[in-house]
Motif scaffolding. Structure first.
Motif, PDB file in Angstrom:
ATOM      1  N   GLN A  77     -42.872  10.384   1.084  1.00 32.60           N
ATOM      2  CA  GLN A  77     -44.250  10.490   1.560  1.00 32.60           C
ATOM      3  C   GLN A  77     -44.697   9.224   2.288  1.00 32.60           C
ATOM      4  N   ASN A  78     -44.054   8.100   2.014  1.00 32.89           N
ATOM      5  CA  ASN A  78     -44.372   6.850   2.710  1.00 32.89           C
ATOM      6  C   ASN A  78     -43.514   6.755   3.971  1.00 32.89           C
ATOM      7  N   SER A  79     -43.756   7.626   4.910  1.00 32.93           N
ATOM      8  CA  SER A  79     -42.921   7.717   6.102  1.00 32.93           C
ATOM      9  C   SER A  79     -42.878   6.379   6.833  1.00 32.93           C
ATOM     10  N   GLY A  80     -41.696   6.033   7.295  1.00 31.82           N
ATOM     11  CA  GLY A  80     -41.515   4.791   8.028  1.00 31.82           C
ATOM     12  C   GLY A  80     -40.944   3.655   7.212  1.00 31.82           C
ATOM     13  N   VAL A  81     -40.825   3.835   5.893  1.00 33.53           N
ATOM     14  CA  VAL A  81     -40.336   2.753   5.046  1.00 33.53           C
ATOM     15  C   VAL A  81     -38.843   2.514   5.265  1.00 33.53           C
ATOM     16  N   VAL A  82     -38.067   3.587   5.359  1.00 33.60           N
ATOM     17  CA  VAL A  82     -36.627   3.426   5.566  1.00 33.60           C
ATOM     18  C   VAL A  82     -36.345   2.715   6.896  1.00 33.60           C
ATOM     19  N   PRO A  83     -36.941   3.145   8.033  1.00 41.25           N
ATOM     20  CA  PRO A  83     -36.721   2.391   9.278  1.00 41.25           C
ATOM     21  C   PRO A  83     -37.184   0.939   9.181  1.00 41.25           C
ATOM     22  N   PHE A  84     -38.285   0.697   8.476  1.00 41.09           N
ATOM     23  CA  PHE A  84     -38.770  -0.677   8.309  1.00 41.09           C
ATOM     24  C   PHE A  84     -37.702  -1.549   7.656  1.00 41.09           C
ATOM     25  N   HIS A  85     -37.110  -1.044   6.573  1.00 40.81           N
ATOM     26  CA  HIS A  85     -36.073  -1.817   5.882  1.00 40.81           C
ATOM     27  C   HIS A  85     -34.835  -1.995   6.757  1.00 40.81           C
ATOM     28  N   LEU A  86     -34.466  -0.975   7.508  1.00 41.90           N
ATOM     29  CA  LEU A  86     -33.293  -1.093   8.370  1.00 41.90           C
ATOM     30  C   LEU A  86     -33.499  -2.204   9.403  1.00 41.90           C
TER      31      LEU A  86
END
Length: 711
Positions: free
Chosen positions: A675-684
């Motif tokens: 639900q917190n969209s964008g977190v995975v790309p942020f970490h990458l």
């Protein structure tokens, strides 16, 4: 709402205990426990040692399939009443019988005289109780009849199945085999239950054979469902079938030799088990190829093997006998371990005899040379390897020439020398606490073998003290001690009931931890439904050792290919449970599964995290793993550990380009589910910017994520 009900990802869980004040400290603790390399090394070593001990003591070659790498299979745990080829192929104790094994059985099967009657009865009657003595060939006969009758294959039912419950889900046109259920279930399986069971099977055009011992006590009204097997298959026909697997027709003349004819006459008279006949066929193949002299084979089968063995043991001297007993426990282990254990037992014997005789003889350091000791013990040394803290070294290991000796020797000692019982029992109990994990595990498995002769004594005097000690190696010994008894139909229900009692909150914590860790071993693998239910009960606790034991067992069960989906389904229920402890432990299990298990893939640079590999194998695996990791990165205290694990995956992808595609597909769906969209790309992006970070892998994964979002 029950534990089995699920909430959508991101929904707030029901209230639990007060939140932990230091969230950062808790997050660090989670990551440390889930990624403790020393704990992983020890748990893997314990599982491997347990399977090595079972194989060495039973005379079989076993695989430690609690962890499956790549395409490894779950092999037969303990050989029973099976036809087995020289290559060791057998039939699983429970689960689907592989079609290729049924085809092989068809090639080597020799029908007993009443086989057609059995097939006719099975065609007219959906449930049949096949009564035969052990070693008759009953399992192979039942499997062959079922495969002939049922087009969709054959399944072996778990020993934990309760037939009277009538809630078994049967597949259409499938044969089911229930091999030697425990006596209590047989006594209460009435005509009414069998009729109801038969109606359910008829509805799906399936069949069930229940194999029972010839001395088994059945319900008085079960007679209409019983078939006594009569005479077994012809010995010469069985041998001929097996010989034809390895020899041409022209080479079958070996059966006409006078020495072989005399041997077959003796074998027919004394009727060995089907397994022994296969062994004899293997020897006759060697005779035909002039690799073995027929005189050796005749000597082996005409002479009374049991008497020879008894005479051998009874004539051993005071130095050799304790060495032989130690070798029975530590077969295939380094000589220094066997010798040290043998000396400890010899000292105990000397002390005990001194109390009776009033004098204590002295010990001689240079009394018997190893070569003489091995010769007297009918053992041999060979070069092997030992893994140490600093690497692998070459050692001299020892083993019996005859792989059947370990079990024979311990059984004979117990049957014929009651005065030795306490000495051997106390000796093994002390070895269970040894610093060497292999020693403690071997001692435990040996006690497990002895428990099949005297379960109650072993439980009270050795197994429970080990379980209650709180010492890790004692607990591993206790787990090892439950393996043999869990494989015995008459003792498996007792072990199950005992573990059910041990995990109760009123029990000492050390005992609960031991029982919980045991549920991932052979004990739990043979009764997965019950094991997972009891593991969820233990998961409620906030005790860190008990939670570790749950994670350990979940990892063991997950490593069995037939159980991985079942474990994932249960973890989905755990992670939405109203009980905070169950949710918390479920998340720990997910982290440990990811960190502990790997899969070897063709052409890969290094092993892949098994969860990511599985997610790429099937849609069902993928769905479960996405949901579980999405919940993990939303759960209180867990995101740091979850993202640290994903970062570890990305570093694998940096080193192995083949891994980037499977990982990218998983991360795309994980980003969608989170639900917190964008977190995975942020970490990458953050990881890519670190000094020496996984830049190439992160950029490729970000491209995949952007393409998915753009699409």
């Amino acid at each position: 709402m029950s534990d089995s009900e699920e909430w959508v990802i991101g929904e707030t869980a029901a209230p639990g205990p007060e939140p932990i004040e230091d969230a950062e400290a808790e997050a660090n603790k989670i990551h440390e426990r889930a990624t403790d390399a020393e704990r992983r090394r020890e748990s893997r070593a314990a599982a491997n040692a347990r399977f090595d001990a079972l194989g060495a003591m039973s005379g079989l070659s076993l695989n430690a399939n609690t962890v499956i790498f790549g395409d490894a299979q779950v092999d037969t745990l303990i050989g029973g009443d099976n036809y087995r080829s020289g290559s060791g192929a057998g039939f699983e104790r429970s689960g689907r019988v592989e079609p290729h094994k049924l085809r092989h059985l068809d090639q080597i099967f020799v029908p007993p005289p009443r086989f057609e009657q059995l097939c006719d009865r099975l065609g007219a009657q959906a449930v049949l109780l096949l009564r035969a003595p052990k070693g008759w060939g009953r399992t192979a006969t039942a499997l062959r009849a079922l495969s002939r009758q049922c087009a969709s294959g054959v399944h072996k039912l778990s020993p934990d199945v309760e037939l009277r419950s009538l809630d078994i889900e049967f597949d259409r046109c499938t044969g089911y085999l229930f091999d030697t259920p425990h006596s209590q279930q047989l006594r209460t399986l009435s005509e009414f239950h069998l009729e109801q069971l038969g109606r359910r099977l008829v509805e799906v055009e399936s069949r069930l054979i229940i194999v029972v011992d010839d001395q088994a006590e059945l319900s008085p009204d079960a007679d209409p469902f019983v078939l006594d097997v009569g005479e077994p298959a012809d010995v010469t026909a069985i041998l001929t079938k097996h010989l034809l697997q390895h020899l041409a027709d022209d080479d079958l003349g070996v059966l006409s030799r006078l020495e072989v004819t005399a041997l077959l006459s003796s074998v027919t008279e004394h009727r060995p088990s089907a397994h022994e006949l296969v062994n004899l066929a293997t020897l006759l193949v060697d005779v035909a190829a002039d690799r073995v002299d027929i005189a050796e084979v005749v000597s082996r089968y005409v002479a009374a093997e049991d008497n020879r063995f008894r005479q051998w043991f009874d004539e051993l001297d005071t130095d050799t006998r304790p060495f032989a007993i130690a070798l029975a426990v530590f077969n295939n282990m380094p000589l220094h371990i066997v010798s040290e254990a043998g000396r400890a037992l010899a000292s105990s014997i000397v002390d005990a005899e001194a109390l009776v005789e009033g004098a204590k003889p002295g010990h001689t350091v240079f009394g018997v040379r190893s070569t003489e000791l091995l010769s007297r013990a009918q053992a041999q040394s060979y070069r092997s390897y030992e893994d140490t803290l600093y690497g692998r070294i070459t050692v001299s290991a020892v083993r019996f020439v005859d792989e059947r000796f370990p079990q024979w020797l311990l059984r004979y000692t117990w049957e014929e020398y009651p005065a030795a019982h306490q000495l051997v029992r106390d000796w093994l109990r002390e070895l269970g606490g040894a610093d060497d994990l292999r020693v403690s595990t071997r001692a435990g498995v040996a006690v497990g073998l002895l428990s099949t002769f005297e379960f109650e004594y072993a439980r009270r005097l050795v197994i429970e003290p080990w379980a209650d000690s709180g010492q890790r190696h004692d607990q591993y010994a206790a787990i090892g001690a439950l393996q043999f008894s869990s494989l015995q139909p008459e003792l498996a229900p007792l072990v199950a009931e005992m573990l059910e009692a041990w995990v109760q909150p009123a029990q000492p914590m050390a005992r609960r931890v031991t029982a919980t860790a045991a549920l991932g071993s052979t004990v739990g693998q043979l009764m997965p439904d019950r094991a997972l239910r009891l593991l969820r009960r233990s998961a409620r606790s906030s005790d860190p050792d008990l939670r570790d034991a749950v994670c350990y067992s979940i990892t063991e069960l997950f490593g069995i290919r037939e159980l991985d989906i079942r474990v994932l389904r249960d973890l989905r229920r755990w992670t939405v449970s109203r009980r905070r402890g169950v949710r918390y432990t479920g998340f720990l299990c997910i982290l440990q599964l990811s960190f502990d298990l790997v899969a070897e893939t063709v052409g890969s640079v290094q092993p892949w995290p098994r969860l990511v590999w599985l997610a790429d194998q099937s849609d069902e695996h993928h769905d479960h793993i996405v949901v579980l990791f999405a919940r993990l990165i939303q759960a209180p205290y867990f995101p740091p550990a979850a993202y640290a694990e994903i970062k570890r995956w990305v570093y694998v992808a940096e080193r192995d380009p083949q891994f980037r595609g499977p990982l990218g597909r998983l991360l795309v769906d994980l980003e969608t589910a989170d639900q917190n969209s964008g977190v995975v790309p942020f970490h990458l992006r953050e990881w890519a910017g670190e000094d020496g970070g996984p830049t190439v892998a992160c950029n490729e994964l970000l491209t995949l994520l952007d393409a998915k979002q753009g699409g």
